[in-house]
Design a protein around this motif. Structure first.
Motif, PDB file in Angstrom:
ATOM      1  N   MET B 158      38.061  41.860  44.263  1.00 23.00           N
ATOM      2  CA  MET B 158      38.341  40.695  45.098  1.00 23.00           C
ATOM      3  C   MET B 158      37.620  39.459  44.562  1.00 23.00           C
ATOM      4  O   MET B 158      38.189  38.369  44.469  1.00 23.00           O
ATOM      5  CB  MET B 158      37.889  41.011  46.530  1.00 23.00           C
ATOM      6  N   LEU B 159      36.342  39.659  44.201  1.00 25.33           N
ATOM      7  CA  LEU B 159      35.557  38.557  43.634  1.00 25.33           C
ATOM      8  C   LEU B 159      36.230  37.989  42.390  1.00 25.33           C
ATOM      9  O   LEU B 159      36.397  36.780  42.235  1.00 25.33           O
ATOM     10  CB  LEU B 159      34.168  39.047  43.242  1.00 25.33           C
ATOM     11  N   ILE B 160      36.635  38.918  41.515  1.00 27.97           N
ATOM     12  CA  ILE B 160      37.242  38.470  40.260  1.00 27.97           C
ATOM     13  C   ILE B 160      38.538  37.732  40.539  1.00 27.97           C
ATOM     14  O   ILE B 160      38.802  36.674  39.973  1.00 27.97           O
ATOM     15  CB  ILE B 160      37.491  39.668  39.316  1.00 27.97           C
ATOM     16  N   SER B 161      39.329  38.279  41.463  1.00 25.69           N
ATOM     17  CA  SER B 161      40.621  37.639  41.696  1.00 25.69           C
ATOM     18  C   SER B 161      40.431  36.261  42.329  1.00 25.69           C
ATOM     19  O   SER B 161      41.169  35.329  42.021  1.00 25.69           O
ATOM     20  CB  SER B 161      41.541  38.519  42.534  1.00 25.69           C
ATOM     21  N   ILE B 162      39.424  36.123  43.191  1.00 26.93           N
ATOM     22  CA  ILE B 162      39.180  34.805  43.778  1.00 26.93           C
ATOM     23  C   ILE B 162      38.709  33.828  42.698  1.00 26.93           C
ATOM     24  O   ILE B 162      39.177  32.694  42.615  1.00 26.93           O
ATOM     25  CB  ILE B 162      38.144  34.896  44.921  1.00 26.93           C
ATOM     26  N   ALA B 163      37.816  34.314  41.847  1.00 33.20           N
ATOM     27  CA  ALA B 163      37.322  33.445  40.781  1.00 33.20           C
ATOM     28  C   ALA B 163      38.480  32.995  39.894  1.00 33.20           C
ATOM     29  O   ALA B 163      38.632  31.809  39.600  1.00 33.20           O
ATOM     30  CB  ALA B 163      36.270  34.177  39.951  1.00 33.20           C
ATOM     31  N   LEU B 164      39.317  33.962  39.508  1.00 34.29           N
ATOM     32  CA  LEU B 164      40.459  33.624  38.651  1.00 34.29           C
ATOM     33  C   LEU B 164      41.389  32.640  39.350  1.00 34.29           C
ATOM     34  O   LEU B 164      41.886  31.688  38.757  1.00 34.29           O
ATOM     35  CB  LEU B 164      41.252  34.881  38.287  1.00 34.29           C
ATOM     36  N   ARG B 165      41.582  32.888  40.630  1.00 30.80           N
ATOM     37  CA  ARG B 165      42.472  32.063  41.424  1.00 30.80           C
ATOM     38  C   ARG B 165      41.997  30.604  41.432  1.00 30.80           C
ATOM     39  O   ARG B 165      42.798  29.677  41.463  1.00 30.80           O
ATOM     40  CB  ARG B 165      42.507  32.642  42.838  1.00 30.80           C
ATOM     41  N   PHE B 166      40.680  30.415  41.405  1.00 30.76           N
ATOM     42  CA  PHE B 166      40.161  29.057  41.557  1.00 30.76           C
ATOM     43  C   PHE B 166      39.922  28.326  40.244  1.00 30.76           C
ATOM     44  O   PHE B 166      39.689  27.130  40.242  1.00 30.76           O
ATOM     45  CB  PHE B 166      38.876  29.058  42.390  1.00 30.76           C
ATOM     46  N   ILE B 167      39.983  29.052  39.131  1.00 30.95           N
ATOM     47  CA  ILE B 167      39.718  28.373  37.857  1.00 30.95           C
ATOM     48  C   ILE B 167      40.675  27.207  37.617  1.00 30.95           C
ATOM     49  O   ILE B 167      40.240  26.084  37.388  1.00 30.95           O
ATOM     50  CB  ILE B 167      39.719  29.370  36.677  1.00 30.95           C
ATOM     51  N   PRO B 168      41.985  27.423  37.708  1.00 28.02           N
ATOM     52  CA  PRO B 168      42.891  26.280  37.468  1.00 28.02           C
ATOM     53  C   PRO B 168      42.657  25.137  38.458  1.00 28.02           C
ATOM     54  O   PRO B 168      42.671  23.967  38.086  1.00 28.02           O
ATOM     55  CB  PRO B 168      44.289  26.862  37.648  1.00 28.02           C
ATOM     56  N   ASP B 169      42.397  25.509  39.718  1.00 26.91           N
ATOM     57  CA  ASP B 169      42.148  24.482  40.736  1.00 26.91           C
ATOM     58  C   ASP B 169      40.934  23.645  40.376  1.00 26.91           C
ATOM     59  O   ASP B 169      40.940  22.426  40.490  1.00 26.91           O
ATOM     60  CB  ASP B 169      41.899  25.125  42.102  1.00 26.91           C
TER      61      ASP B 169
END
Ligand code: ADP
Ligand code: MG
Lengths: 285, 266
Positions: B158-169
């Motif tokens: 979950m942590l990784i997916s949230i981090a990945l999710r926010f990189i482009p943002d």
């Protein structure tokens, strides 16, 4: 000197799979001293267009003429700093740019960057804050603890303090309450009266109708229509063609015409319209 | 800011895109290990051929791969300079005034260059062809066996997916704030030291503010929808290894075995 776009294209992420042509062969002229509205659907290239005005974005091809400067594709623009001082750009949701400890310091940040002494910068900052309707009690507060609307005003003051000759506003009233938005618009109108060239991106037709003089309609990265307000709002046909809800007064005029009244194209305020109709009602008995 | 290509997912339809993320992650790890086995130039040639074939299969353009390597160029030049200054073994190949360039300096740098190049190609093959969400599912599954020793695999995923999710943002946000401050006369390239510090502050503070704001919004949104960590949940998408996935893993194992043989048994 007018602002001119000559065959300006802008391509984002060129050479990657995300390549996107946001502006395509744009030819435009914006009159000096005018209050110009830039409208169009989300993604039509409005923000991209206005960011060329202070060379935040450089054209991928073509030339932009602003003040006495030329921004030519492929060349490093000269006198960039003085251009940024002369053309003040207020971003969409500008409250995100606040970072200083106090409101006064944040507003003085711009002038300082452009070489004003600390005293001068503070003076300019105070002036700008008063204009946006924030009194001295705000000066020493942290910008981060203000309400959304107040932050917005601080951010706009931060640009006004630079005393720009051209003021570019990207959806400045988005997300503000109606009263706050009205105050903001009145401020821009007064700056315009003082001689500032104002270019505003907006979705609010009532604002366009009430405050602006010229309209540029963007569509798919191209200016579809450029005309003055009078022509644009002569009747609602142009708006309907563009899928825009016309201002209430124009809709009212349309409805009256449908009922058989004659309404002048030049009528732009409700009082004149009321008088016109009253006259016709009386004469018909 | 527009040109950050490293680590982005490229939506294409290719056999590599359709592979199981677990197989891709597994194969990537095997290949990365293979790179660090000292199998000499023949070994690197083999790995390079295999990876090039994968890039070809994944329909990614080679210019794209090249672009994602560009940011490394500067580092490589830097490395070469350091190596030339520090390594004084082998034969002298070139004399530039007081500086002698030894063969080992150049060869060592070349090794590093090739390794880096291969690493980037391999990881790009994974990240560009795997949706972030699939990637986290894969990571979660691969971590599952470690749950017995107390590794919270779901939370990590979950942590990784949230981090990945926010990189482009966050990249977008950085670009936006940079432009806003540039409009206020910030010059990120030139200026005196104290001006530079101010410039960086004017970027970092708003970025942190907005990152915290986003984090809070997300936390609220998750809580509002009843998210609870540590609760067993079922999955909409069930991963299943198929023929090509086994083929990929077998290929990676083969490459690794090949490297080990080249390095230690030949
Ligand atoms: N930094 C960027 N990189 C890639 N594409 C972008 C970028 N900024 C904007 N775009 C794209 O360019 C188009 C025009 O954007 P924009 O000028 O922001 O439109 P508007 O302000 O009219 O909503 C949009 O489709 C948007 O997705
Ligand atoms: Mg916009």
């Amino acid at each position: 000197m007018p602002i001119r776009f000559e065959k300006v294209s802008h391509v984002y992420s060129d050479g990657t799979p995300f390549r996107y042509v946001a502006l395509e062969d744009v030819d435009l002229e914006i009159r000096e001293g005018a209050f110009t509205a830039v409208i169009g659907q989300t993604g039509s290239g409005k923000s991209t267009l206005v960011q060329h005005l202070n060379a935040l974005l450089l054209p991928s091809s073509g030339t932009v003429y602003v003040m006495d400067r030329q921004i030519i594709a492929g060349t490093e623009p000269k006198k960039l700093k003085s251009l940024r001082k002369d053309v003040g750009l207020v971003f969409q949701f500008p409250e995100y740019q606040l970072f200083e400890e106090t409101v006064l310091k944040d507003v003085a940040f711009g002038p300082k960057n452009f070489g004003a002494s600390p005293e001068e910068a503070n003076k300019l900052a105070r002036e700008a804050l008063r204009k946006t309707g924030l009194d001295e009690t705000f000066e020493e507060r942290s910008p981060l603890e203000l309400s959304g609307g107040q932050k917005r005003r601080v951010a706009i003051a931060g640009i006004l303090a630079m005393k720009p000759k051209v003021l570019v506003l990207d959806e400045p009233t988005a997300g503000l309450d109606p009263a706050g938005a009205k105050k903001m618009m009145e401020l821009f109108a007064s700056l315009h009266k003082e001689g500032t060239t104002v270019i505003m991106v907006t979705h609010d037709m009532e604002q366009v109708f009430r405050y602006c003089e010229e309209v540029i309609v963007m569509e798919n990265g191209k200016p579809k229509i450029q005309t003055d307000i009078k022509t644009f709002f002569r009747d609602s046909s142009l708006c309907r063609e563009l899928n825009i809800l016309p201002p209430a007064l124009i809709r009212m005029k349309d409805a009256l015409r449908e009922k058989g009244y004659t309404v002048s194209d030049d009528t732009v305020d409700i009082k004149t319209l009321a008088k016109e109709i009253a006259r016709q009602v009386k004469s018909h008995g | 800011m527009d040109n950050i290509t490293l680590g982005r997912y490229i939506p294409l339809d290719s056999p590599v895109h359709r592979l199981d993320p677990r197989a891709k992650i597994g194969a990537m790890l095997l290949m990365l290990i293979a790179i660090f086995i000292p199998a000499g130039w023949i070994g690197y040639a083999i790995i390079f051929a295999v990876v090039t074939f994968m890039v070809f299969l994944s329909k990614l353009s080679f210019t794209y791969i090249w672009k994602s390597m560009k940011p490394m160029l500067f580092m490589l030049v830097f490395l070469l300079i350091i190596n030339v200054l520090v390594v004084h073994t082998g034969t002298v190949w070139l004399e530039l005034g007081p500086i002698k360039v030894y063969s080992d300096a150049v060869i060592q740098t070349l090794y590093i260059v090739v390794r880096l190049l291969l690493m980037i190609m391999i990881t790009t093959c994974l990240t560009a062809t795997t949706k972030p969400l699939d990637m986290t599912l894969g990571i979660e599954d691969l971590l599952q066996p470690f749950e017995k020793i107390g590794v919270p695999s779901h939370e990590i995923a979950m942590l990784i997916s949230i981090a990945l999710r926010f990189i482009p943002d966050l990249i977008d946000e950085t670009g936006r704030i940079m432009k806003a401050q540039e409009s206020r006369g910030v010059d990120l390239k030139e200026g005196k030291l104290n001006e530079k510090i101010m410039a960086i502050l004017s970027l970092i503070v708003p970025l942190f503010v907005s990152a915290f704001q986003r984090a809070e919004d997300l936390a609220n949104a998750m809580e509002a929808r009843g998210y609870q960590p540590g609760v067993r949940r079922t999955r909409y998408k069930v991963l299943k290894l198929k023929g090509p996935d086994y083929l990929l893993l077998a290929g990676a194992v083969l490459v690794l075995a090949c490297m080990i043989w080249l390095a230690y048994f030949k």
